[in-house]
Design a protein around this motif. Structure first.
Motif, PDB file in Angstrom:
ATOM      1  N   GLN A 232      25.101 -77.429 -51.657  1.00 50.64           N
ATOM      2  CA  GLN A 232      25.804 -76.172 -51.432  1.00 50.64           C
ATOM      3  C   GLN A 232      24.787 -75.070 -51.173  1.00 50.64           C
ATOM      4  O   GLN A 232      23.679 -75.095 -51.694  1.00 50.64           O
ATOM      5  CB  GLN A 232      26.659 -75.833 -52.658  1.00 50.64           C
ATOM      6  N   ASP A 261      22.297 -73.257 -60.447  1.00 52.43           N
ATOM      7  CA  ASP A 261      23.298 -74.321 -60.546  1.00 52.43           C
ATOM      8  C   ASP A 261      23.495 -74.892 -59.149  1.00 52.43           C
ATOM      9  O   ASP A 261      24.106 -74.253 -58.277  1.00 52.43           O
ATOM     10  CB  ASP A 261      24.613 -73.775 -61.099  1.00 52.43           C
ATOM     11  N   VAL A 263      25.040 -77.462 -56.637  1.00 52.72           N
ATOM     12  CA  VAL A 263      26.180 -78.369 -56.425  1.00 52.72           C
ATOM     13  C   VAL A 263      25.800 -79.314 -55.297  1.00 52.72           C
ATOM     14  O   VAL A 263      25.568 -78.898 -54.157  1.00 52.72           O
ATOM     15  CB  VAL A 263      27.462 -77.593 -56.077  1.00 52.72           C
ATOM     16  N   THR A 277      30.767 -85.048 -56.160  1.00 58.63           N
ATOM     17  CA  THR A 277      29.926 -83.887 -56.474  1.00 58.63           C
ATOM     18  C   THR A 277      29.155 -84.108 -57.768  1.00 58.63           C
ATOM     19  O   THR A 277      29.568 -84.865 -58.649  1.00 58.63           O
ATOM     20  CB  THR A 277      30.765 -82.611 -56.630  1.00 58.63           C
ATOM     21  N   THR A 279      26.608 -81.576 -60.391  1.00 66.25           N
ATOM     22  CA  THR A 279      26.060 -80.248 -60.673  1.00 66.25           C
ATOM     23  C   THR A 279      24.751 -80.408 -61.443  1.00 66.25           C
ATOM     24  O   THR A 279      24.718 -81.034 -62.504  1.00 66.25           O
ATOM     25  CB  THR A 279      27.032 -79.406 -61.487  1.00 66.25           C
TER      26      THR A 279
END
Length: 706
Positions: A232, A261, A263, A277, A279
């Motif tokens: 991301q 963070d 993703v 996904t 994290t």
């Protein structure tokens, strides 16, 4: 040759088994054929003479579900024919996730018998799919008994029996391999789906942070488990889409962002793409890459009497790092003259350490060094400017222990005499000075005043040295602080003389006597004058006023001592010429302009018996008649004497006479008779207590008549 051959064989067919036989024909008579393959195949080979296609290696339909071979046949003349042989398994493929009852395949068996003997019934007798499939015993239609999941089991072996209705029954079996075809029904899965890692903020760009891995339960069919990684939106990190290696793409700064963070997406290659996904929390560990930063400027003012240990300010500094890298230490590195201040090392509190004195040091520029506790410490400096506010702790001090001035008498009012000067080490109102005269120790009161601000002393009225020639003033200087402080001083003022007084003789008329013929230098009299001035203004000089009547004559016979005023004989005096002197003397001072006074002098010249009597005339001729009368006056003698007094009284006597018995002479009247007479005239001078006799002889011829 046939243009193509198709053959389904079970997966577990033994190695060496003849799969099928190919044959070729030729219209030519007597031709023989040589069979071959267009290339070498791993699992098959062909007998060049018989055309039998033999199995060389074990088949694995999960690895490869079909094999296509190109077979060649070459005749004696060299002509070549080809045919394609497709070897497949006896299998069927169905997609997973179909509902229960979905048709899989229909199996057909042939029985050449007729009637009940040719009536065939089907059933599943074994295999790992016995619970997952059923077969219609009449039609041979195979259907699912439940929804099948490729990810749980992706192939099934079903052993199907076809039995006729005879008794005893005859049967045949076949192995049906059911392969589940994968549909993209599973997303990629990360294990774990979330975790935390850490890096130092000074990690180089391009360094590997971590590697993520996702798995996909789907098969590789149609790319269902081909995973493509993406990240991301992030400027600081990037991910390799194939390997899942995450690297830094820009410089990290913990002070800007202390954690990220991330993703991570794992996308498979199926037609209906599935996404997994993960994290990842990336904690950025601090490195000591930031110096301390001072917040604000520090310019303060404190009273100089601030107590010891009083906190005067706090230096506020921050460090964007953390831990020891942000733990700060404060110290005063410069400007702390006499160690008057101290600083709390961990908090930056600045306190007074000693008594302050603005008059000693009025401004302190304290250089504060702030250091962190990093392995390689970083530091910064700031300046704290401390200005000391004045407290009225210093009395004004005169610049001299005593002041002494002089001023001429008779000057105008307001004439400056002198200026008092004083210093006050304080500032502002505490050093705003005012001067005043408290009193007069000596001298007439209030002949002077003082300007309060400038300290200039001026004449307040008429001052006369002859009335008061010295003043001693009691003066004070005060500041304007609270409390008011002051100092006193004595000021002496000496009045300088100006020639404002005339010399004065002690008498207006001086008289005396002197004897004529006195010796030169004989003192006649002394005069005396005074002058209330002083110095040159009172330095007196006596002289005979030549412009006065009698002055020139007097100056011939007298002289006056210019200093003492003594008048003495300058030349012998002849009383008979100058019986007295009447003249003027004057006295002058040495001032500018000179001032003078005059007095009258009257000197009487006393007689000295310096003149002999003189007969007038000097010769007498007289006749007397011849008679017998006695004491007849023959002649009267007369004589004069220029002297006076007793010195001029004359007596007559005969000093020589031929006929002394015939004549007589009156000693007082000078009457004489008869003959020539020698007469001695005596005058008596009572000078110097002795008698002096001067004789003048007169001969008289007396004619005697007979």
């Amino acid at each position: 040759m046939h243009s193509g051959y198709n053959k389904a064989v079970p997966e577990n067919i033994p190695i060496g088994t003849t799969v099928l036989t190919v044959s070729a024909t030729d219209a030519d008579f007597g031709d023989t054929w040589i069979y071959g393959l267009d290339k070498s195949y791993a699992h098959f080979k062909i007998d060049p003479s018989t055309g039998e296609l033999l199995l060389l290696d074990k088949l694995d339909w999960e690895t490869k579900s079909s094999h296509s071979l190109l077979v060649t046949a070459t005749d004696s003349g060299g002509l070549v024919a080809t045919s394609t042989v497709v070897i497949t398994s006896r299998r069927v493929s169905v997609y997973e996730e179909q509902t229960s009852g979905s048709t899989v395949k229909s199996i057909t068996a042939l029985d050449k018998d007729s009637g009940i003997n040719g009536h065939i019934k089907y059933k599943i007798i074994s295999g790992n799919g016995i619970s997952s499939f059923r077969i219609d015993s009449v039609t041979g239609k195979i259907t699912t008994t439940k929804k099948l999941d490729y990810e749980i089991q992706n192939f099934y072996d079903i052993v199907i029996q076809a039995a006729d209705g005879a008794s005893p029954s005859l049967s045949a079996t076949t192995l049906l391999k059911v392969t589940l075809l994968d549909i993209n029904d599973n997303p990629p899965v990360f294990i774990p789906i979330a975790y935390t890692l850490s890096v130092f903020e000074n990690i180089r760009v391009g360094s590997t942070v971590t590697t993520v891995t996702a798995s996909d339960a789907d098969s590789s069919s149609h790319g269902n488990n081909a995973i493509h990684y993406s990240l991301q939106s992030s400027k600081q990190f990037k991910i390799d889409p194939s390997t899942g290696i995450i690297t830094t793409s820009s410089i990290l700064d913990r002070e800007t962002t202390s954690s990220y963070d991330l993703v991570i997406f794992a996308i498979d290659g199926g037609s209906r793409k599935q996404t997994g996904t993960c994290t990842i929390t990336v904690m950025v560990f601090d490195v000591n890459d930031n110096p301390p930063v001072v917040n604000g400027a520090y310019v303060i003012s404190i009273p100089e009497d601030t107590p010891i240990n009083m906190v005067i300010t706090t230096v506020n500094a921050t460090d964007s790092d953390e831990g020891d890298n942000s733990r700060l230490n404060y110290e005063i590195s410069k400007g702390n003259a006499h160690h008057r201040f101290k600083i709390e090392k961990s908090l930056g509190l600045i306190q007074t350490a000693k008594t302050l004195d603005r008059e000693d040091v009025s401004i302190y520029k304290l250089e504060i060094t702030i250091s962190d506790h990093g392995t390689t410490p970083r530091s910064t400096t700031t300046t704290v400017t401390v200005s000391l506010l004045d407290v009225n702790d210093n009395a004004p001090i005169f610049t001299k222990n005593n002041f002494a001035f002089t001023v001429d008498e008779n000057v105008r009012r307001g004439t400056p005499v002198g200026t008092l000067t004083a210093n006050d080490h304080d500032t502002g109102n505490n050093a705003y000075l005012k001067f005043e005269i408290l009193g007069f120790w000596t001298g007439i009161i209030n002949p002077f005043y003082i300007e309060p601000r400038s300290g200039r002393i001026r004449v307040n009225g008429h001052i006369d040295r002859e009335l008061s020639n010295f003043y001693n003033l009691w003066c004070r200087v005060s500041d304007s602080g609270i409390p008011l402080l002051s100092s006193d001083v004595n000021v002496s003022i000496t009045i300088l003389d100006v020639n404002d007084n005339y010399p004065l003789f002690s008498k207006a008329l001086y008289s005396n006597k002197t004897t004529e013929n006195s010796f030169l230098g004989t003192s006649v009299l002394s005069v005396f004058a005074t002058d209330e001035d002083i110095g040159g203004n009172a330095y007196l000089s006596y002289s005979i006023d030549l412009s006065s009547t009698g002055g020139p004559l007097a100056s011939q016979y007298f002289q006056i001592n210019s200093k003492s005023g003594e008048i003495s004989v300058k030349q012998k005096i002849d009383r008979e010429i100058n019986p007295d002197f009447n003249f003027t003397i004057k006295v002058s001072d040495a001032g500018s302009p000179k001032k003078t006074d005059s007095a009258l002098i009257f000197i009487t010249v006393e007689d000295e018996n310096d003149n002999a009597p003189m007969f007038l005339p000097a010769f007498y001729n007289s006749e007397v008649p011849y008679t017998d009368t006695c004491k007849t006056t023959v002649v009267t003698l007369t004589a004069t004497d220029d002297d006076i007094g007793i010195n001029s009284q004359t007596t007559y006597q005969l000093t020589k006479s031929i006929n002394s018995d015939l004549f007589s002479l009156s000693s007082t009247t000078g009457e004489q008779i008869c003959y020539w007479i020698y007469v001695q005239l005596t005058t008596v001078n009572f000078s110097s207590n002795f008698n002096s006799f001067n004789n003048n002889f007169l001969f008289e011829k007396v004619r005697v008549g007979n």
